[in-house]
Write an enzyme that holds these catalytic residues in place. Structure first.
Site, PDB file in Angstrom:
ATOM      1  N   GLY A 236       0.838  -1.192   0.000  1.00  0.00           N
ATOM      2  CA  GLY A 236       0.000   0.000   0.000  1.00  0.00           C
ATOM      3  C   GLY A 236       0.872   1.242   0.000  1.00  0.00           C
ATOM      4  O   GLY A 236       2.073   1.171   0.291  1.00  0.00           O
TER       5      GLY A 236
ATOM      6  N   GLN B 115       2.849   9.889   1.597  1.00  0.00           N
ATOM      7  CA  GLN B 115       4.146   9.211   1.746  1.00  0.00           C
ATOM      8  C   GLN B 115       5.123   9.579   0.627  1.00  0.00           C
ATOM      9  O   GLN B 115       6.311   9.293   0.726  1.00  0.00           O
ATOM     10  CB  GLN B 115       3.960   7.691   1.811  1.00  0.00           C
ATOM     11  CG  GLN B 115       3.259   7.235   3.094  1.00  0.00           C
ATOM     12  CD  GLN B 115       3.093   5.743   3.140  1.00  0.00           C
ATOM     13  OE1 GLN B 115       2.139   5.207   2.592  1.00  0.00           O
ATOM     14  NE2 GLN B 115       4.023   5.058   3.762  1.00  0.00           N
TER      15      GLN B 115
ATOM     16  N   CYS C 143       5.650  -0.232   7.668  1.00  0.00           N
ATOM     17  CA  CYS C 143       5.331   1.033   6.993  1.00  0.00           C
ATOM     18  C   CYS C 143       6.546   1.453   6.184  1.00  0.00           C
ATOM     19  O   CYS C 143       7.667   1.465   6.710  1.00  0.00           O
ATOM     20  CB  CYS C 143       4.980   2.109   8.023  1.00  0.00           C
ATOM     21  SG  CYS C 143       4.521   3.682   7.268  1.00  0.00           S
ATOM     22  N   LEU C 144       6.310   1.788   4.915  1.00  0.00           N
ATOM     23  CA  LEU C 144       7.429   2.181   4.057  1.00  0.00           C
ATOM     24  C   LEU C 144       8.056   3.489   4.537  1.00  0.00           C
ATOM     25  O   LEU C 144       9.193   3.787   4.190  1.00  0.00           O
ATOM     26  CB  LEU C 144       6.947   2.306   2.606  1.00  0.00           C
ATOM     27  CG  LEU C 144       6.397   0.995   2.010  1.00  0.00           C
ATOM     28  CD1 LEU C 144       5.819   1.236   0.623  1.00  0.00           C
ATOM     29  CD2 LEU C 144       7.472  -0.093   1.984  1.00  0.00           C
TER      30      LEU C 144
ATOM     31  N   HIS D 113      -4.720   1.197   7.502  1.00  0.00           N
ATOM     32  CA  HIS D 113      -3.376   1.776   7.675  1.00  0.00           C
ATOM     33  C   HIS D 113      -3.189   2.979   6.733  1.00  0.00           C
ATOM     34  O   HIS D 113      -2.695   4.035   7.141  1.00  0.00           O
ATOM     35  CB  HIS D 113      -2.345   0.671   7.388  1.00  0.00           C
ATOM     36  CG  HIS D 113      -0.913   1.078   7.420  1.00  0.00           C
ATOM     37  ND1 HIS D 113      -0.009   0.592   8.344  1.00  0.00           N
ATOM     38  CD2 HIS D 113      -0.192   1.921   6.634  1.00  0.00           C
ATOM     39  CE1 HIS D 113       1.178   1.119   8.124  1.00  0.00           C
ATOM     40  NE2 HIS D 113       1.092   1.930   7.076  1.00  0.00           N
ATOM     41  N   GLU D 114      -3.626   2.812   5.462  1.00  0.00           N
ATOM     42  CA  GLU D 114      -3.426   3.895   4.477  1.00  0.00           C
ATOM     43  C   GLU D 114      -4.353   5.083   4.759  1.00  0.00           C
ATOM     44  O   GLU D 114      -3.944   6.245   4.614  1.00  0.00           O
ATOM     45  CB  GLU D 114      -3.666   3.376   3.052  1.00  0.00           C
ATOM     46  CG  GLU D 114      -2.781   2.207   2.622  1.00  0.00           C
ATOM     47  CD  GLU D 114      -1.303   2.441   2.856  1.00  0.00           C
ATOM     48  OE1 GLU D 114      -0.876   3.602   2.859  1.00  0.00           O
ATOM     49  OE2 GLU D 114      -0.583   1.441   3.062  1.00  0.00           O
TER      50      GLU D 114
ATOM     51  N   HIS E 270      -2.922   7.208   7.273  1.00  0.00           N
ATOM     52  CA  HIS E 270      -1.898   8.126   6.724  1.00  0.00           C
ATOM     53  C   HIS E 270      -2.549   9.430   6.252  1.00  0.00           C
ATOM     54  O   HIS E 270      -1.981  10.517   6.412  1.00  0.00           O
ATOM     55  CB  HIS E 270      -1.193   7.492   5.525  1.00  0.00           C
ATOM     56  CG  HIS E 270       0.007   6.657   5.868  1.00  0.00           C
ATOM     57  ND1 HIS E 270       1.076   7.139   6.578  1.00  0.00           N
ATOM     58  CD2 HIS E 270       0.309   5.359   5.580  1.00  0.00           C
ATOM     59  CE1 HIS E 270       1.989   6.182   6.714  1.00  0.00           C
ATOM     60  NE2 HIS E 270       1.548   5.083   6.130  1.00  0.00           N
TER      61      HIS E 270
HETATM   62  O1  K1U Z   1       1.643   2.396   4.012  1.00  0.00           O
HETATM   63  C1  K1U Z   1       2.711   1.812   3.914  1.00  0.00           C
HETATM   64  O2  K1U Z   1       3.692   2.281   4.433  1.00  0.00           O
HETATM   65  C2  K1U Z   1       2.807   0.515   3.161  1.00  0.00           C
HETATM   66  C3  K1U Z   1       2.739  -0.692   4.067  1.00  0.00           C
HETATM   67  C4  K1U Z   1       1.302  -1.174   4.114  1.00  0.00           C
HETATM   68  C5  K1U Z   1       0.949  -2.145   5.186  1.00  0.00           C
HETATM   69  C6  K1U Z   1       1.720  -3.252   5.486  1.00  0.00           C
HETATM   70  C7  K1U Z   1       1.341  -4.133   6.470  1.00  0.00           C
HETATM   71  C8  K1U Z   1       0.172  -3.927   7.164  1.00  0.00           C
HETATM   72  C9  K1U Z   1      -0.577  -2.823   6.880  1.00  0.00           C
HETATM   73  C10 K1U Z   1      -0.197  -1.932   5.889  1.00  0.00           C
HETATM   74  C11 K1U Z   1       3.655  -1.771   3.493  1.00  0.00           C
HETATM   75  O3  K1U Z   1       3.449  -2.221   2.422  1.00  0.00           O
HETATM   76  S1  K1U Z   1       4.998  -2.287   4.443  1.00  0.00           S
HETATM   77  C12 K1U Z   1       5.735  -3.575   3.454  1.00  0.00           C
HETATM   78  C13 K1U Z   1       4.956  -4.843   3.454  1.00  0.00           C
HETATM   79  O4  K1U Z   1       4.108  -5.045   4.299  1.00  0.00           O
HETATM   80  C14 K1U Z   1       5.189  -5.868   2.403  1.00  0.00           C
HETATM   81  C15 K1U Z   1       6.168  -5.745   1.473  1.00  0.00           C
HETATM   82  C16 K1U Z   1       6.340  -6.715   0.507  1.00  0.00           C
HETATM   83  C17 K1U Z   1       5.540  -7.809   0.464  1.00  0.00           C
HETATM   84  C18 K1U Z   1       4.557  -7.964   1.407  1.00  0.00           C
HETATM   85  C19 K1U Z   1       4.371  -6.988   2.370  1.00  0.00           C
HETATM   86 ZN    ZN Z   2       2.491   3.271   6.252  1.00  0.00          ZN
END
Ligand code: K1U
Ligand code: ZN
Length: 178
Positions: free
Chosen positions: A46, A51, A97-98, A139-140, A143
């Site tokens: 996401g 972001q 979270c990225l 989560h998004e 944000h």
């Molecule tokens: O919003 C963000 O920072 C993105 C975040 C979204 C998220 C992840 C986990 C739970 C809720 C919301 C991410 O994508 S973090 C990276 C991640 O979870 C992932 C990366 C590669 C493959 C699978 C998952």
């Molecule tokens: Zn996030």
């Protein structure tokens, strides 16, 4: 395609409340595609516009992707998303979270949510999300309201994470301190 950089803690923009999108046009669709590219490249499931430093109420997500296989992609673009209803039942999932790289923690949220949004054609849609999609959308949407998943943790843990990232930013060559 413009390459978008993802901002990280302690960037204060992450605490902004994003403004509604007023017009869904080709420029916005191009921005959504650039956001999807940034999300897949990260990689993530996401990404909210703030972001990448843009305080507009839009997000992209794809919880279907597996190991870089483009054929399995199922991208979604949600403009001005609104949670209409949340289940009473909660679920605990590990979140990342990225904008807070390499930090993961368990967060409890409603297990399912009904979300209204505009799609990339500006058409009003509603979805009933469950599982990882429900967690990701909540989560998004957080944000878009300047809220981060660490806000659900104890003050002790949250302050520890913020301190770690503030220290890293001061040591980073980009900050100009070293
Ligand atoms: O919003 C963000 O920072 C993105 C975040 C979204 C998220 C992840 C986990 C739970 C809720 C919301 C991410 O994508 S973090 C990276 C991640 O979870 C992932 C990366 C590669 C493959 C699978 C998952
Ligand atoms: Zn996030």
């Amino acid at each position: 395609m413009a390459k978008l950089d993802i901002i990280t803690l302690p960037d204060r923009k992450l605490r902004l409340v994003s403004e509604p999108v007023e017009r869904v046009d080709d420029d916005l669709r191009k921005f959504a595609d650039d956001m999807l590219d940034a999300m897949y490249a990260a990689p993530g499931i996401g990404l909210a516009a703030i972001q990448v430093g843009v305080p507009r109420r839009m997000l992209v997500c794809d919880v279907a992707q597996r190991e870089d296989e483009e054929a399995d992609r199922d991208p979604m673009v949600l403009i001005n998303p609104q949670i209409l209803a949340s289940s009473d039942e909660g679920v605990v999932r590990e979140e990342g979270c990225l904008s807070i790289p390499d930090y993961f923690a368990e967060v409890e949220r409603p297990d399912s949510v009904r979300v209204a949004f505009l799609d990339r054609d500006g058409k009003a849609q509603e979805i009933e999300a469950t599982g990882v999609l429900a967690t990701c959308l909540q989560h998004e949407i957080d944000h878009l309201n300047g809220k981060l998943f660490i806000d659900y943790l104890s003050k002790l843990k949250r302050d520890m994470v913020i301190r770690r990232f503030t220290k890293q930013a001061k040591l980073s060559p980009k900050s100009g301190i070293l």
